[in-house]
Design a protein around this motif. Structure first.
Motif, PDB file in Angstrom:
ATOM      1  N   TRP A   1       0.861  -0.856   0.304  1.00 54.16           N
ATOM      2  CA  TRP A   1      -0.301   0.128  -0.366  1.00 54.16           C
ATOM      3  C   TRP A   1       0.720   1.115   0.393  1.00 54.16           C
ATOM      4  CZ3 TRP A   1      -4.003  -1.056   4.715  1.00 54.16           C
ATOM      5  CH2 TRP A   1      -4.457  -2.865   4.755  1.00 54.16           C
ATOM      6  N   ARG A   2       0.136   2.529  -0.349  1.00 50.67           N
ATOM      7  CA  ARG A   2       0.895   3.471  -0.275  1.00 50.67           C
ATOM      8  C   ARG A   2       0.040   4.661  -0.191  1.00 50.67           C
ATOM      9  NH1 ARG A   2       2.018   4.982  -6.756  1.00 50.67           N
ATOM     10  NH2 ARG A   2       2.920   7.191  -5.604  1.00 50.67           N
ATOM     11  N   ASP A   3      -0.054   5.998   0.406  1.00 50.35           N
ATOM     12  CA  ASP A   3      -0.613   7.240   0.761  1.00 50.35           C
ATOM     13  C   ASP A   3      -0.333   7.583  -1.235  1.00 50.35           C
ATOM     14  OD1 ASP A   3       1.481   8.120   0.902  1.00 50.35           O
ATOM     15  OD2 ASP A   3       1.572   9.109   2.519  1.00 50.35           O
ATOM     16  N   TYR A   4      -2.021   8.639  -1.304  1.00 47.45           N
ATOM     17  CA  TYR A   4      -1.731   9.283  -2.274  1.00 47.45           C
ATOM     18  C   TYR A   4      -2.810  10.149  -2.430  1.00 47.45           C
ATOM     19  CZ  TYR A   4      -1.031   8.601  -7.817  1.00 47.45           C
ATOM     20  OH  TYR A   4      -0.923   9.276  -8.477  1.00 47.45           O
ATOM     21  N   SER A   5      -2.566  11.174  -3.500  1.00 51.58           N
ATOM     22  CA  SER A   5      -3.704  12.585  -3.741  1.00 51.58           C
ATOM     23  C   SER A   5      -4.897  11.584  -3.517  1.00 51.58           C
ATOM     24  CB  SER A   5      -3.325  13.498  -4.109  1.00 51.58           C
ATOM     25  OG  SER A   5      -4.382  14.392  -4.766  1.00 51.58           O
ATOM     26  N   CYS A   6      -6.150  11.966  -2.813  1.00 52.05           N
ATOM     27  CA  CYS A   6      -8.092  11.759  -3.498  1.00 52.05           C
ATOM     28  C   CYS A   6      -7.951  11.661  -4.634  1.00 52.05           C
ATOM     29  CB  CYS A   6      -8.325  11.900  -2.563  1.00 52.05           C
ATOM     30  SG  CYS A   6      -7.877  11.547  -0.518  1.00 52.05           S
ATOM     31  N   ASP A   7      -7.358  13.235  -5.110  1.00 54.48           N
ATOM     32  CA  ASP A   7      -8.121  14.169  -6.374  1.00 54.48           C
ATOM     33  C   ASP A   7      -7.324  13.188  -7.559  1.00 54.48           C
ATOM     34  OD1 ASP A   7     -10.031  15.119  -4.640  1.00 54.48           O
ATOM     35  OD2 ASP A   7      -8.021  17.488  -4.441  1.00 54.48           O
ATOM     36  N   ARG A   8      -6.614  12.078  -7.306  1.00 53.93           N
ATOM     37  CA  ARG A   8      -6.310  11.522  -8.488  1.00 53.93           C
ATOM     38  C   ARG A   8      -6.843  10.382  -9.135  1.00 53.93           C
ATOM     39  NH1 ARG A   8      -0.669  12.795  -9.015  1.00 53.93           N
ATOM     40  NH2 ARG A   8      -0.160  12.301 -10.786  1.00 53.93           N
ATOM     41  N   VAL A   9      -6.746  10.324 -10.720  1.00 55.14           N
ATOM     42  CA  VAL A   9      -7.503   9.297 -11.073  1.00 55.14           C
ATOM     43  C   VAL A   9      -6.879   7.864 -10.884  1.00 55.14           C
ATOM     44  CG1 VAL A   9      -9.204   8.572 -13.056  1.00 55.14           C
ATOM     45  CG2 VAL A   9      -8.848  11.092 -12.270  1.00 55.14           C
ATOM     46  N   ARG A  10      -7.898   6.738 -10.311  1.00 57.40           N
ATOM     47  CA  ARG A  10      -6.935   5.308 -10.745  1.00 57.40           C
ATOM     48  C   ARG A  10      -8.153   4.421 -10.922  1.00 57.40           C
ATOM     49  NH1 ARG A  10      -3.620   7.763 -11.789  1.00 57.40           N
ATOM     50  NH2 ARG A  10      -1.466   7.583 -10.222  1.00 57.40           N
ATOM     51  N   THR A  11      -8.082   3.719 -11.375  1.00 59.83           N
ATOM     52  CA  THR A  11      -9.011   1.298 -11.701  1.00 59.83           C
ATOM     53  C   THR A  11      -9.338   1.350  -9.939  1.00 59.83           C
ATOM     54  OG1 THR A  11      -7.732   0.501 -11.935  1.00 59.83           O
ATOM     55  CG2 THR A  11      -8.557   1.311 -13.661  1.00 59.83           C
ATOM     56  N   PHE A  12     -10.450   0.552  -9.248  1.00 67.53           N
ATOM     57  CA  PHE A  12     -10.649   0.724  -7.858  1.00 67.53           C
ATOM     58  C   PHE A  12     -10.911  -0.737  -7.736  1.00 67.53           C
ATOM     59  CE2 PHE A  12     -13.199   3.653  -9.817  1.00 67.53           C
ATOM     60  CZ  PHE A  12     -15.323   2.450  -8.911  1.00 67.53           C
ATOM     61  N   VAL A  13     -10.605  -1.214  -6.724  1.00 70.92           N
ATOM     62  CA  VAL A  13     -11.155  -2.863  -6.369  1.00 70.92           C
ATOM     63  C   VAL A  13     -12.435  -2.577  -5.319  1.00 70.92           C
ATOM     64  CG1 VAL A  13     -11.347  -5.066  -5.366  1.00 70.92           C
ATOM     65  CG2 VAL A  13      -9.754  -3.696  -6.753  1.00 70.92           C
ATOM     66  N   CYS A  14     -13.844  -3.216  -5.552  1.00 66.37           N
ATOM     67  CA  CYS A  14     -14.896  -2.735  -4.387  1.00 66.37           C
ATOM     68  C   CYS A  14     -15.061  -4.794  -3.436  1.00 66.37           C
ATOM     69  CB  CYS A  14     -16.277  -2.837  -5.372  1.00 66.37           C
ATOM     70  SG  CYS A  14     -16.158  -1.591  -6.051  1.00 66.37           S
ATOM     71  N   TYR A  15     -16.131  -4.167  -2.736  1.00 61.64           N
ATOM     72  CA  TYR A  15     -16.169  -5.685  -1.876  1.00 61.64           C
ATOM     73  C   TYR A  15     -17.162  -6.025  -1.746  1.00 61.64           C
ATOM     74  CZ  TYR A  15     -16.951  -3.858   3.050  1.00 61.64           C
ATOM     75  OH  TYR A  15     -17.152  -3.291   4.053  1.00 61.64           O
ATOM     76  N   THR A  16     -17.733  -7.094  -1.766  1.00 67.00           N
ATOM     77  CA  THR A  16     -18.991  -7.125  -1.593  1.00 67.00           C
ATOM     78  C   THR A  16     -20.032  -8.375   0.262  1.00 67.00           C
ATOM     79  OG1 THR A  16     -19.727  -7.082  -3.578  1.00 67.00           O
ATOM     80  CG2 THR A  16     -21.607  -7.839  -2.307  1.00 67.00           C
ATOM     81  N   VAL A  17     -20.699  -8.303   0.090  1.00 61.42           N
ATOM     82  CA  VAL A  17     -20.838  -9.157   0.908  1.00 61.42           C
ATOM     83  C   VAL A  17     -21.866  -9.721   1.117  1.00 61.42           C
ATOM     84  CG1 VAL A  17     -20.886  -9.515   4.228  1.00 61.42           C
ATOM     85  CG2 VAL A  17     -19.587  -7.645   3.464  1.00 61.42           C
ATOM     86  N   THR A  18     -21.812 -11.130   1.531  1.00 62.81           N
ATOM     87  CA  THR A  18     -22.972 -12.165   1.080  1.00 62.81           C
ATOM     88  C   THR A  18     -24.181 -12.466   2.100  1.00 62.81           C
ATOM     89  OG1 THR A  18     -22.751 -14.041   1.508  1.00 62.81           O
ATOM     90  CG2 THR A  18     -21.616 -13.357  -0.915  1.00 62.81           C
ATOM     91  N   ASN A  19     -25.399 -12.780   1.905  1.00 65.31           N
ATOM     92  CA  ASN A  19     -25.892 -13.967   3.042  1.00 65.31           C
ATOM     93  C   ASN A  19     -24.805 -14.277   4.225  1.00 65.31           C
ATOM     94  OD1 ASN A  19     -27.672 -12.215   1.882  1.00 65.31           O
ATOM     95  ND2 ASN A  19     -28.646 -13.083   1.157  1.00 65.31           N
ATOM     96  N   GLN A  20     -24.005 -14.999   3.495  1.00 57.04           N
ATOM     97  CA  GLN A  20     -23.371 -15.727   4.633  1.00 57.04           C
ATOM     98  C   GLN A  20     -21.971 -15.371   4.930  1.00 57.04           C
ATOM     99  OE1 GLN A  20     -24.055 -17.161   1.109  1.00 57.04           O
ATOM    100  NE2 GLN A  20     -26.422 -18.164   1.943  1.00 57.04           N
ATOM    101  N   ASN A  21     -22.649 -13.601   4.978  1.00 62.79           N
ATOM    102  CA  ASN A  21     -21.342 -12.956   5.458  1.00 62.79           C
ATOM    103  C   ASN A  21     -19.858 -13.181   5.003  1.00 62.79           C
ATOM    104  OD1 ASN A  21     -20.636 -11.359   7.465  1.00 62.79           O
ATOM    105  ND2 ASN A  21     -19.876 -12.602   8.608  1.00 62.79           N
ATOM    106  N   ASP A  22     -19.259 -14.312   3.564  1.00 65.51           N
ATOM    107  CA  ASP A  22     -18.563 -14.145   3.348  1.00 65.51           C
ATOM    108  C   ASP A  22     -18.390 -12.676   2.040  1.00 65.51           C
ATOM    109  OD1 ASP A  22     -18.393 -16.248   3.534  1.00 65.51           O
ATOM    110  OD2 ASP A  22     -19.358 -17.174   2.230  1.00 65.51           O
ATOM    111  N   THR A  23     -17.597 -12.220   1.706  1.00 65.84           N
ATOM    112  CA  THR A  23     -16.630 -11.323   1.330  1.00 65.84           C
ATOM    113  C   THR A  23     -15.671 -11.190   0.378  1.00 65.84           C
ATOM    114  OG1 THR A  23     -15.916 -10.167   3.130  1.00 65.84           O
ATOM    115  CG2 THR A  23     -15.091  -9.063   1.464  1.00 65.84           C
ATOM    116  N   THR A  24     -16.507 -11.277  -1.654  1.00 65.17           N
ATOM    117  CA  THR A  24     -15.426 -11.076  -2.338  1.00 65.17           C
ATOM    118  C   THR A  24     -15.296  -9.793  -3.317  1.00 65.17           C
ATOM    119  OG1 THR A  24     -17.792 -10.527  -3.339  1.00 65.17           O
ATOM    120  CG2 THR A  24     -17.380 -13.476  -2.693  1.00 65.17           C
TER     121      THR A  24
END
Length: 331
Positions: free
Chosen positions: A121-144
């Motif tokens: 990890w590295r800290d970075y200016s929030c206003d710069r533009v980058r792709t990203f990764v989301c996460y989802t928690v399912t009903n079984q409390n699994d994280t994807t």
């Protein structure tokens, strides 16, 4: 139109009004040398708090005879304020994967976090533009985790993930760190959830007004976490342990929105309620074009007032309107 509110609370008074018809905060220059914390304590004892400034109008109302090199205002930043986008609480996962020398907060402006090409990890200016990764928690409390190829700022990424998934990626273990790394293309540096809470006001005001000097805040040496202003009313970040004069304010109001203000019985520390219940009738005088007999408007005001009182005293309040009769016009 006059209205009455019934509430369970112990206080001197409260008022709902537009600032255009309400006394504005008064500012007081204190010619004593103190660090930021001691200056705040002084202001809270003798006035309301260290100065909150909401517009250039406030700047212009500062007394012209201020004579100082630097003087504290109420703006500061918590050095331990890095949080996950999914929570308002501080980062308590205990896991991080910072690259060597990170986070370095270069220029005082790197408040968000990227995962780089080597899992670190590295800290970075929030206003710069980058792709990203989301996460989802399912009903079984699994994280994807899912990679989003659309570039955006950190705020854009957070909003997108909140709308289409659960939030920006939260990473609690080395295994989850590997999962995030595995879903992104190898060359991509992607936004993840941690971010540093930005500057906040001592009195918890939500004012977004800033009057930084050019190239400020810079956070030289990583320890400049409090704001002071120079004799031109330009703000800089500086070490909170430095001793400067300071500016207090008396009274609370917002130039941009209608809000509530409270004169507390206790000027500092927790509120104590010596009785189980206290029924108090408070007269609220408003000057507005809104129809104060409209149940929707009444409900909105009660909801905001109840939330403000709960945050202030930590207790539950029961509120209701009593609309008084209109005054008869003189013949």
């Amino acid at each position: 139109m006059d209205g009455y509110a019934t509430l369970i609370f112990l206080f001197f008074g409260c008022s709902l009004s537009s600032c255009s018809k309400f006394p504005l905060p008064e500012y007081y220059y204190v010619n004593l040398l103190m660090n930021w914390t001691d200056a705040q304590d002084y202001c809270r004892v003798h006035y309301t708090d260290l100065a909150t400034l909401e517009s250039m109008d406030d700047i212009n109302r500062l007394k012209a005879d201020f004579s100082y090199n630097l003087s504290w205002v109420g703006l500061s930043r918590d050095p331990n304020s890095r949080r996950w986008s999914a929570t308002v609480e501080a980062n308590t996962t205990g896991f991080h994967a910072w690259a060597e020398t990170e986070p370095n907060h270069i220029g005082g402006n790197e408040n968000c976090v990227l995962m780089s090409t080597n899992r670190q990890w590295r800290d970075y200016s929030c206003d710069r533009v980058r792709t990203f990764v989301c996460y989802t928690v399912t009903n079984q409390n699994d994280t994807t985790y899912v990679f989003i190829p659309t570039p955006g700022t950190w705020n854009f990424a957070q909003e997108y993930c909140g709308e289409h998934h659960t939030d920006l990626a939260v990473i609690r273990t080395a295994v989850e760190n590997d999962k995030v790394f595995s879903v992104k293309p190898p060359p991509a540096q992607v936004w993840i959830g941690p971010h540093r809470v930005r500057w906040t006001w001592a009195d918890s005001s939500q004012s977004s007004f800033r009057n930084w000097k050019a190239d400020e805040p810079e956070n030289c040496d990583g320890d400049q976490l409090c704001a002071a202003e120079n004799d031109l009313h330009e703000w800089i970040d500086t070490n909170c342990q430095n001793k400067n004069t300071f500016i207090c304010h008396q009274g609370e109001c917002s130039m941009t929105k209608t809000n509530f203000w409270f004169n507390q019985i206790f000027t500092a520390g927790p509120l104590y309620f010596p009785v189980a219940k206290l029924r108090t009738v408070v007269r609220l005088t408003t000057e507005t074009n809104a129809d104060m007999t409209d149940p929707a408007i009444q409900a909105q005001i009660l909801q905001q007032l109840g939330a403000a009182l709960t945050n202030l005293g930590g207790a539950n309040f029961s509120l209701q309107w009593k609309i008084g009769p209109k005054k008869k016009e003189k013949p």
